[in-house]
Each structure stands twice: as C-alpha cells, then as structure tokens.
Design a protein around this motif. Sequence first.
Motif, short mmCIF file in Angstrom:
data_model
loop_
_atom_site.label_atom_id
_atom_site.label_comp_id
_atom_site.label_asym_id
_atom_site.label_seq_id
_atom_site.Cartn_x
_atom_site.Cartn_y
_atom_site.Cartn_z
N ARG A 54 26.74 111.78 -55.44
CA ARG A 54 28.00 112.50 -55.25
C ARG A 54 27.88 113.79 -56.07
O ARG A 54 28.35 113.90 -57.19
CB ARG A 54 29.18 111.65 -55.74
N GLY A 55 27.16 114.76 -55.51
CA GLY A 55 26.78 115.95 -56.26
C GLY A 55 27.69 117.14 -55.99
O GLY A 55 28.88 117.01 -55.73
N GLY A 56 27.09 118.34 -56.12
CA GLY A 56 27.86 119.55 -55.98
C GLY A 56 28.79 119.80 -57.14
O GLY A 56 29.81 120.48 -57.00
N ARG A 57 28.46 119.30 -58.32
CA ARG A 57 29.31 119.49 -59.50
C ARG A 57 28.46 119.38 -60.77
O ARG A 57 27.36 118.83 -60.75
CB ARG A 57 30.42 118.45 -59.54
N VAL A 58 28.99 119.92 -61.85
CA VAL A 58 28.40 119.75 -63.18
C VAL A 58 29.30 118.79 -63.94
O VAL A 58 30.44 119.12 -64.27
CB VAL A 58 28.28 121.10 -63.92
N VAL A 62 21.11 125.23 -66.70
CA VAL A 62 22.50 125.21 -66.22
C VAL A 62 23.30 126.11 -67.14
O VAL A 62 23.79 125.68 -68.18
CB VAL A 62 23.07 123.78 -66.23
N GLN A 63 23.42 127.36 -66.79
CA GLN A 63 23.91 128.41 -67.69
C GLN A 63 25.43 128.49 -67.69
O GLN A 63 26.05 128.73 -66.66
CB GLN A 63 23.29 129.74 -67.28
N PRO A 64 26.05 128.35 -68.88
CA PRO A 64 27.52 128.37 -68.97
C PRO A 64 28.08 129.79 -69.15
O PRO A 64 28.59 130.14 -70.22
CB PRO A 64 27.78 127.50 -70.20
N TRP A 65 28.02 130.59 -68.10
CA TRP A 65 28.48 131.97 -68.20
C TRP A 65 29.98 132.05 -68.44
O TRP A 65 30.50 133.09 -68.88
CB TRP A 65 28.08 132.76 -66.97
N TYR A 123 29.64 127.71 -64.47
CA TYR A 123 28.19 127.49 -64.59
C TYR A 123 27.43 128.24 -63.50
O TYR A 123 27.96 128.54 -62.41
CB TYR A 123 27.86 126.00 -64.45
N ALA A 124 26.15 128.49 -63.80
CA ALA A 124 25.21 129.01 -62.79
C ALA A 124 23.88 128.32 -63.04
O ALA A 124 23.52 128.04 -64.19
CB ALA A 124 25.05 130.52 -62.91
N MET A 125 23.14 128.03 -61.97
CA MET A 125 21.85 127.38 -62.17
C MET A 125 20.73 128.41 -62.12
O MET A 125 20.82 129.44 -61.43
CB MET A 125 21.61 126.27 -61.15
N HIS A 126 19.70 128.17 -62.88
CA HIS A 126 18.57 129.07 -63.03
C HIS A 126 18.02 129.47 -61.66
O HIS A 126 17.94 128.65 -60.74
CB HIS A 126 17.48 128.38 -63.86
N GLY A 127 17.61 130.74 -61.54
CA GLY A 127 17.12 131.25 -60.27
C GLY A 127 15.90 130.52 -59.73
O GLY A 127 15.68 130.48 -58.52
N ALA A 128 15.09 129.90 -60.61
CA ALA A 128 13.91 129.17 -60.15
C ALA A 128 14.29 127.92 -59.37
O ALA A 128 13.46 127.35 -58.66
CB ALA A 128 13.02 128.80 -61.33
N LEU A 129 15.56 127.49 -59.50
CA LEU A 129 16.03 126.33 -58.75
C LEU A 129 16.67 126.74 -57.42
O LEU A 129 17.23 125.87 -56.72
CB LEU A 129 17.03 125.53 -59.59
N ALA A 130 16.58 128.00 -57.06
CA ALA A 130 17.23 128.49 -55.84
C ALA A 130 16.86 127.70 -54.59
O ALA A 130 17.71 127.50 -53.72
CB ALA A 130 16.92 129.98 -55.64
N PRO A 131 15.60 127.22 -54.45
CA PRO A 131 15.29 126.43 -53.24
C PRO A 131 16.14 125.18 -53.11
O PRO A 131 16.24 124.61 -52.01
CB PRO A 131 13.81 126.08 -53.42
N LEU A 132 16.75 124.73 -54.21
CA LEU A 132 17.57 123.52 -54.17
C LEU A 132 19.04 123.81 -53.89
O LEU A 132 19.84 122.87 -53.77
CB LEU A 132 17.46 122.76 -55.50
N LYS A 133 19.40 125.08 -53.75
CA LYS A 133 20.81 125.40 -53.52
C LYS A 133 21.38 124.73 -52.27
O LYS A 133 22.53 124.26 -52.27
CB LYS A 133 20.98 126.92 -53.41
N PRO A 134 20.62 124.61 -51.14
CA PRO A 134 21.17 123.87 -50.00
C PRO A 134 21.52 122.43 -50.34
O PRO A 134 22.48 121.87 -49.79
CB PRO A 134 20.04 123.96 -48.96
N MET A 135 20.76 121.81 -51.26
CA MET A 135 21.11 120.45 -51.67
C MET A 135 22.44 120.45 -52.43
O MET A 135 23.27 119.55 -52.26
CB MET A 135 20.00 119.85 -52.54
N TRP A 136 22.63 121.43 -53.29
CA TRP A 136 23.90 121.55 -54.01
C TRP A 136 25.05 121.67 -53.01
O TRP A 136 26.08 121.00 -53.14
CB TRP A 136 23.86 122.76 -54.94
#
Length: 411
Positions: free
Chosen positions: A346-350, A53-56, A84-97
Amino acid sequence: MSMDRRGFLKTSLLGCSAAASPFLTPVSFAAAPWDARLVVIILRGAMDGLDAVQPWGAPEYAGYRPGMPRPGDASGPLDLGGFYAMHGALAPLKPMWDKGELGFVQAVSTPYRNKRSHFDGQDILEAGAMVNGQPVRDGWLNRMLQGVPGIEADTAYAVGRSDMLLMRGDAPVANWAPGSDIGGWSAQGMRLLEQVMHDDPLFRDALDEAELLSDADQADQDPETMTGGMMNMTEMSAPAKKAAPTGGHRAIARYAGERLRGDSRIAAFSLNGWDTHAGQKAALSRALGRLSDVIEDLKSSTGPVVWGKTAVVVMTEFGRTVRLNGTRGTDHGTGGAMILAGGALRGGRVAGKWPGLGEAELYNRRDLMPTADVREYAAWMMRDLFGLSRGALEGTIFPGLEMSANPKLIL
C-alpha cells in the motif's frame, strides 16, 4: 484437479498444524506455507535516508545540504507531494510510486546507538535482537521460518556471496551466488577485508567496485561449474544465464525473481557501496541507480501475478549525519530511511513520524532523531503478508519489540 502424494501430505500437515501454531493467526494457504512473497534487501554501508528521501518541506534542510538540486531542477529529485522528494537516481521507479507499488519510511533505526560501527550495526539489524547488548546468533528471518510448519529449503533463499546473519539459524534455507568469492576469499575473509579497508575511502571504494565486477564476471559463467548452495546447480542455469549480461546486482535480482515465481516465498540479499563519507553526490547516485535496477528487475522477473503478491523491504544499518562534512559526504548517523516496493504494498506515501531538523530536535545535535524501530515495520509487514501472530513477532522473531499501531503497509 490432481494432487501428488507430496502435495497431499504437505497440505494435510498444514491443515492439521497451522491452527495450533503460535506463530500463525487463521489464514488460508494458496501455496505451502503461504502464497505471499517477501524480499529483504540489506544496504551495507548505511544509506543516507535524508538524500534518498529528501525533506524539502523542512526549512532547515536546504541549509544543511547546500548546493543540492531541488525538485523541478534537471535531473533533480522528484516531488512526492510537497514535503518529500525522492532522489533523481530513483526516477525509473516513479511509475511504481504512482501505482502505489513504491513507498518509504522516514526516521527509523534499530536499537543500536552511538558506537556507529557498520559491522555491529549490520549484525543487530540482521539478528533483530540483542542479549546483554550483543546481537543474538541467528537471524530474524530464520527465526520466523523456524516456527512455521511446512518449511523446506526452497521456501527461502539467501542470494549472493554474503554470509547473511539474517538467514542464519536452524530452519532450512537455500543459498545461491552468481560466482565464487574474489580470489577465493571466504565470507569471513571478505568481512575482515572490509573492516581493514573501511577507514580508507580509496581502498574501500575499490573493494566495493571489485565485488560488483566479480559478481558481473562470475554471472557470465555456466552455473553448473560453480560451487556452493543447497540446490542442484543445473536448475540454476536458465535464470542465471538470462541475467548474466546485465551485471552482478541484476543477476542476483533476476535469479531471486525466478525463484519467487516457483516454490520460493522469501529471498534476501545485500548490496554494498552505501558508505558515502566523501563525494556523496556521485557515490549515492550510483548506488541508488543500482538499487533502482534491482527493484525493476525483481518486478519484471517475477511477472505481474507474482509481483502482485510480493513485498520488498530495503533496510540499512543506520542513517548518516544531517550536515555534510568537509569532503561533501556524510558520516555515520542514527535515524535513517526504509524503501518499500511490491505489488502487495500500500504505497505512494512516506510513512513514519517526522521528527524535525531543528538543532534541538536532532539526535546528539547531529543526526536525524529516530521516531520508530525499523523492526516494527518489518514485523507488521510479515504480520499482514503471512498471518503471523503478534505474540510470535514480539516474543520470538523480534524479542523485546513493542509493536504500536499497524501502519497498514500491505494491501
């Protein structure tokens, strides 16, 4: 609607005893002892939360992690709203986000400090409490089960080959593994082997790979030939065979999902391969890719109805250093991240309070400063999923924990 004798007795027991239990606040049970599901995944080796979970949005981050792909780069991290940005390897989970079924918590840790031993850190994480600086002998999930009426072995599963302190204790817990330990090693023997090999990256990585391959190979076997566990092996055949072609970690996830579709309400297992002292870019991508597989398979194997009642909490023993080392890896740190998933989330947030990355804001000027106890988030999730009382959570399940405001992680 008909009810058999066992079901009648179970319902009557819960009706009589639940209100008197100090562990429970008033709650309606759709299934004994509740209808919500909880999956706990332990990442062994200490996941780098600042890479997952990268804090750009922190101006210092790019300087600490030179050469990392940025949001918008090909195969780079996925933006999560600006900071924040999430690691590219987690991209398949973006629809869940996007659906609110994935979230993160940043800057958390157990009370463990400074010694930086994986094995001590994991024990404290799974025990959930310490006495005289040492972890207690049973696990926090088992202590939770000990205080709840109606618990049977099928209520909770420890899945995989590891002997999980998290689930150890007096409450009945079923165990299942996709196969026997490598070369006949016991759980204690494997732990000793991991300790011996830990400081040599070549041997450590080879052992992690061997464990994964062993799981994958063993998952192809007919579960009726396997040993161990508290369940009739013939009952395991269908889910295990269905999962077999996909590898060990996916076999475990799909088996857990199948059990959660039935009478089971809790599943716990661990994933190895998170100790990224060298070559972190490739090693962490592989590990996060496996975790992404696991979460996707949990969702598909539980099905939409049960997934909507499920929360997944992913925890690790500690974080890693803010700065990269000379071998493009990171060393043992302090503050880390949690990953959360599930239709009940209750996601979609850090979540979590960001501590900053300025030199004076770091822990010992090297690690992310923890701003919350990882146990607190787990406690609030159980409070909202299962109706557990705050007194039981702070006094018995996580003795000594002081829960602050509810982060409202559960719908």
